[in-house]
Design a protein around this motif. Structure first.
Motif, PDB file in Angstrom:
ATOM      1  N   GLY A  35      -0.910  -0.703  -1.828  1.00  0.00           N
ATOM      2  CA  GLY A  35       0.318  -0.735  -2.614  1.00  0.00           C
ATOM      3  C   GLY A  35       1.258   0.413  -2.291  1.00  0.00           C
ATOM      4  O   GLY A  35       2.481   0.230  -2.228  1.00  0.00           O
ATOM      5  N   ALA A  36       0.718   1.601  -2.076  1.00  0.00           N
ATOM      6  CA  ALA A  36       1.553   2.767  -1.745  1.00  0.00           C
ATOM      7  C   ALA A  36       2.243   2.595  -0.397  1.00  0.00           C
ATOM      8  O   ALA A  36       3.358   3.069  -0.204  1.00  0.00           O
ATOM      9  CB  ALA A  36       0.714   4.041  -1.760  1.00  0.00           C
ATOM     10  N   ALA A  37       1.595   1.905   0.530  1.00  0.00           N
ATOM     11  CA  ALA A  37       2.200   1.654   1.842  1.00  0.00           C
ATOM     12  C   ALA A  37       3.254   0.549   1.770  1.00  0.00           C
ATOM     13  O   ALA A  37       4.284   0.616   2.438  1.00  0.00           O
ATOM     14  CB  ALA A  37       1.137   1.291   2.857  1.00  0.00           C
ATOM     15  N   LEU A  38       3.016  -0.452   0.944  1.00  0.00           N
ATOM     16  CA  LEU A  38       3.940  -1.582   0.846  1.00  0.00           C
ATOM     17  C   LEU A  38       5.182  -1.273   0.022  1.00  0.00           C
ATOM     18  O   LEU A  38       6.291  -1.646   0.387  1.00  0.00           O
ATOM     19  CB  LEU A  38       3.236  -2.800   0.211  1.00  0.00           C
ATOM     20  N   PHE A  39       4.990  -0.626  -1.096  1.00  0.00           N
ATOM     21  CA  PHE A  39       6.086  -0.364  -2.044  1.00  0.00           C
ATOM     22  C   PHE A  39       6.386   1.131  -2.039  1.00  0.00           C
ATOM     23  O   PHE A  39       6.023   1.857  -2.948  1.00  0.00           O
ATOM     24  CB  PHE A  39       5.715  -0.889  -3.436  1.00  0.00           C
ATOM     25  N   ASN A  40       7.040   1.551  -0.974  1.00  0.00           N
ATOM     26  CA  ASN A  40       7.252   2.984  -0.772  1.00  0.00           C
ATOM     27  C   ASN A  40       8.718   3.366  -0.862  1.00  0.00           C
ATOM     28  O   ASN A  40       9.608   2.511  -0.849  1.00  0.00           O
ATOM     29  CB  ASN A  40       6.647   3.423   0.572  1.00  0.00           C
ATOM     30  N   SER A  41       8.927   4.655  -0.909  1.00  0.00           N
ATOM     31  CA  SER A  41      10.279   5.250  -0.922  1.00  0.00           C
ATOM     32  C   SER A  41      10.345   6.340   0.144  1.00  0.00           C
ATOM     33  O   SER A  41      10.906   7.413  -0.074  1.00  0.00           O
ATOM     34  CB  SER A  41      10.599   5.826  -2.314  1.00  0.00           C
ATOM     35  N   ASP A  60      -5.761  -5.979  -5.084  1.00  0.00           N
ATOM     36  CA  ASP A  60      -5.147  -5.987  -3.750  1.00  0.00           C
ATOM     37  C   ASP A  60      -4.429  -4.667  -3.494  1.00  0.00           C
ATOM     38  O   ASP A  60      -4.621  -4.023  -2.471  1.00  0.00           O
ATOM     39  CB  ASP A  60      -4.105  -7.108  -3.627  1.00  0.00           C
ATOM     40  N   LEU A  61      -3.572  -4.299  -4.430  1.00  0.00           N
ATOM     41  CA  LEU A  61      -2.686  -3.144  -4.249  1.00  0.00           C
ATOM     42  C   LEU A  61      -3.411  -1.808  -4.288  1.00  0.00           C
ATOM     43  O   LEU A  61      -2.975  -0.841  -3.664  1.00  0.00           O
ATOM     44  CB  LEU A  61      -1.591  -3.184  -5.307  1.00  0.00           C
ATOM     45  N   LEU A  62      -4.515  -1.746  -5.016  1.00  0.00           N
ATOM     46  CA  LEU A  62      -5.276  -0.502  -5.127  1.00  0.00           C
ATOM     47  C   LEU A  62      -6.367  -0.376  -4.075  1.00  0.00           C
ATOM     48  O   LEU A  62      -7.068   0.635  -4.019  1.00  0.00           O
ATOM     49  CB  LEU A  62      -5.865  -0.375  -6.531  1.00  0.00           C
ATOM     50  N   SER A  63      -6.499  -1.402  -3.227  1.00  0.00           N
ATOM     51  CA  SER A  63      -7.507  -1.331  -2.170  1.00  0.00           C
ATOM     52  C   SER A  63      -7.092  -0.266  -1.154  1.00  0.00           C
ATOM     53  O   SER A  63      -5.906  -0.006  -0.950  1.00  0.00           O
ATOM     54  CB  SER A  63      -7.681  -2.687  -1.496  1.00  0.00           C
ATOM     55  N   PRO A  64      -8.079   0.372  -0.530  1.00  0.00           N
ATOM     56  CA  PRO A  64      -7.757   1.412   0.460  1.00  0.00           C
ATOM     57  C   PRO A  64      -6.949   0.835   1.622  1.00  0.00           C
ATOM     58  O   PRO A  64      -7.258  -0.256   2.123  1.00  0.00           O
ATOM     59  CB  PRO A  64      -9.130   1.888   0.936  1.00  0.00           C
ATOM     60  N   LEU A  65      -5.931   1.535   2.042  1.00  0.00           N
ATOM     61  CA  LEU A  65      -5.099   1.082   3.150  1.00  0.00           C
ATOM     62  C   LEU A  65      -5.946   0.837   4.396  1.00  0.00           C
ATOM     63  O   LEU A  65      -5.694  -0.105   5.143  1.00  0.00           O
ATOM     64  CB  LEU A  65      -3.997   2.102   3.439  1.00  0.00           C
ATOM     65  N   GLY A  66      -6.973   1.643   4.591  1.00  0.00           N
ATOM     66  CA  GLY A  66      -7.832   1.501   5.764  1.00  0.00           C
ATOM     67  C   GLY A  66      -8.592   0.183   5.832  1.00  0.00           C
ATOM     68  O   GLY A  66      -9.080  -0.185   6.891  1.00  0.00           O
ATOM     69  N   GLU A  67      -8.655  -0.554   4.736  1.00  0.00           N
ATOM     70  CA  GLU A  67      -9.335  -1.851   4.732  1.00  0.00           C
ATOM     71  C   GLU A  67      -8.412  -2.990   5.155  1.00  0.00           C
ATOM     72  O   GLU A  67      -8.860  -4.118   5.342  1.00  0.00           O
ATOM     73  CB  GLU A  67      -9.916  -2.143   3.349  1.00  0.00           C
ATOM     74  N   ALA A  68      -7.122  -2.717   5.284  1.00  0.00           N
ATOM     75  CA  ALA A  68      -6.158  -3.737   5.690  1.00  0.00           C
ATOM     76  C   ALA A  68      -6.114  -3.823   7.216  1.00  0.00           C
ATOM     77  O   ALA A  68      -6.452  -2.872   7.922  1.00  0.00           O
ATOM     78  CB  ALA A  68      -4.778  -3.406   5.144  1.00  0.00           C
ATOM     79  N   ASP A  69      -5.683  -4.968   7.726  1.00  0.00           N
ATOM     80  CA  ASP A  69      -5.505  -5.167   9.157  1.00  0.00           C
ATOM     81  C   ASP A  69      -4.113  -4.673   9.531  1.00  0.00           C
ATOM     82  O   ASP A  69      -3.114  -5.331   9.236  1.00  0.00           O
ATOM     83  CB  ASP A  69      -5.660  -6.652   9.488  1.00  0.00           C
ATOM     84  N   GLY A  70      -4.037  -3.527  10.165  1.00  0.00           N
ATOM     85  CA  GLY A  70      -2.763  -2.941  10.555  1.00  0.00           C
ATOM     86  C   GLY A  70      -2.434  -3.129  12.020  1.00  0.00           C
ATOM     87  O   GLY A  70      -1.572  -2.432  12.554  1.00  0.00           O
ATOM     88  N   SER A  71      -3.081  -4.081  12.675  1.00  0.00           N
ATOM     89  CA  SER A  71      -2.899  -4.260  14.125  1.00  0.00           C
ATOM     90  C   SER A  71      -1.477  -4.663  14.513  1.00  0.00           C
ATOM     91  O   SER A  71      -1.062  -4.420  15.642  1.00  0.00           O
ATOM     92  CB  SER A  71      -3.906  -5.274  14.666  1.00  0.00           C
ATOM     93  N   ALA A  72      -0.699  -5.244  13.604  1.00  0.00           N
ATOM     94  CA  ALA A  72       0.664  -5.664  13.932  1.00  0.00           C
ATOM     95  C   ALA A  72       1.701  -4.567  13.685  1.00  0.00           C
ATOM     96  O   ALA A  72       2.867  -4.717  14.055  1.00  0.00           O
ATOM     97  CB  ALA A  72       1.037  -6.908  13.120  1.00  0.00           C
ATOM     98  N   LEU A  73       1.297  -3.463  13.070  1.00  0.00           N
ATOM     99  CA  LEU A  73       2.247  -2.392  12.768  1.00  0.00           C
ATOM    100  C   LEU A  73       2.721  -1.716  14.053  1.00  0.00           C
ATOM    101  O   LEU A  73       1.971  -1.583  15.015  1.00  0.00           O
ATOM    102  CB  LEU A  73       1.612  -1.353  11.848  1.00  0.00           C
TER     103      LEU A  73
END
Length: 157
Positions: free
Chosen positions: A149-155, A119-132
């Motif tokens: 994962g990099a988008a979810l658990f960021n600093s 899940d976490l290593l999947s490309p961000l572009g494959e996620a549904d970002g329509s609510a962002l």
């Protein structure tokens, strides 16, 4: 929200950003994280090592359990009930995600979604970002996270 059951849907505010005009972000009470983590330690027949509440700009809390297999490190998302496992305590995470130990299913009983490495290593572009929000998209464009994962658990700041 578990990507292994389909397309991962990114909820508004999951990056930890919002504009001044947006509603406040939801918060996950660190006490709830701690309670779930202590239950997980009992399931693991281990001991809670530490629990460090997030410090800005981190969007996650960090917790450890020590058991007969070593130290397990979890990241608890600060705004959504999401948990990731990692090998080391770092300031920034991009691709360092691990599959959760079997006892991590205990966290689900407390309402947390335990994410897999896939899940976490999947490309961000494959996620549904329509609510962002637009503010979140600006941050994504600036920081350029490649993985979910990099988008979810960021600093990001």
């Amino acid at each position: 929200m578990d990507g292994s059951r389909g397309i991962f849907r990114l909820g508004r505010g999951v990056t930890g950003f919002r504009s001044r005009d947006d509603l406040p972000l939801p918060d996950i009470d660190p006490k709830e994280c701690r309670s779930a983590w202590h239950a997980a330690a009992r399931s693991a027949d281990g001991d809670v090592g530490d629990f460090t509440e997030r410090e800005y700009p981190q969007g996650f809390h960090v917790a450890t359990i020590n058991d007969r297999h070593g130290t397990h490190i979890a990241l608890f998302h600060a705004h959504y009930p999401l948990v990731a496992f990692v090998r080391d305590k770092l300031y920034v995470y991009r691709t360092e995600f691990l599959d959760p130990p079997a006892w991590a299913t205990t966290l689900g009983g407390f309402g947390f979604v335990v994410l897999t490495a896939a899940d976490l290593l999947s490309p961000l572009g494959e996620a549904d970002g329509s609510a962002l929000s637009q503010a979140e998209w600006r941050q994504i464009k600036h920081w350029r996270p490649e993985t979910l994962g990099a988008a979810l658990f960021n600093s990001w700041d």
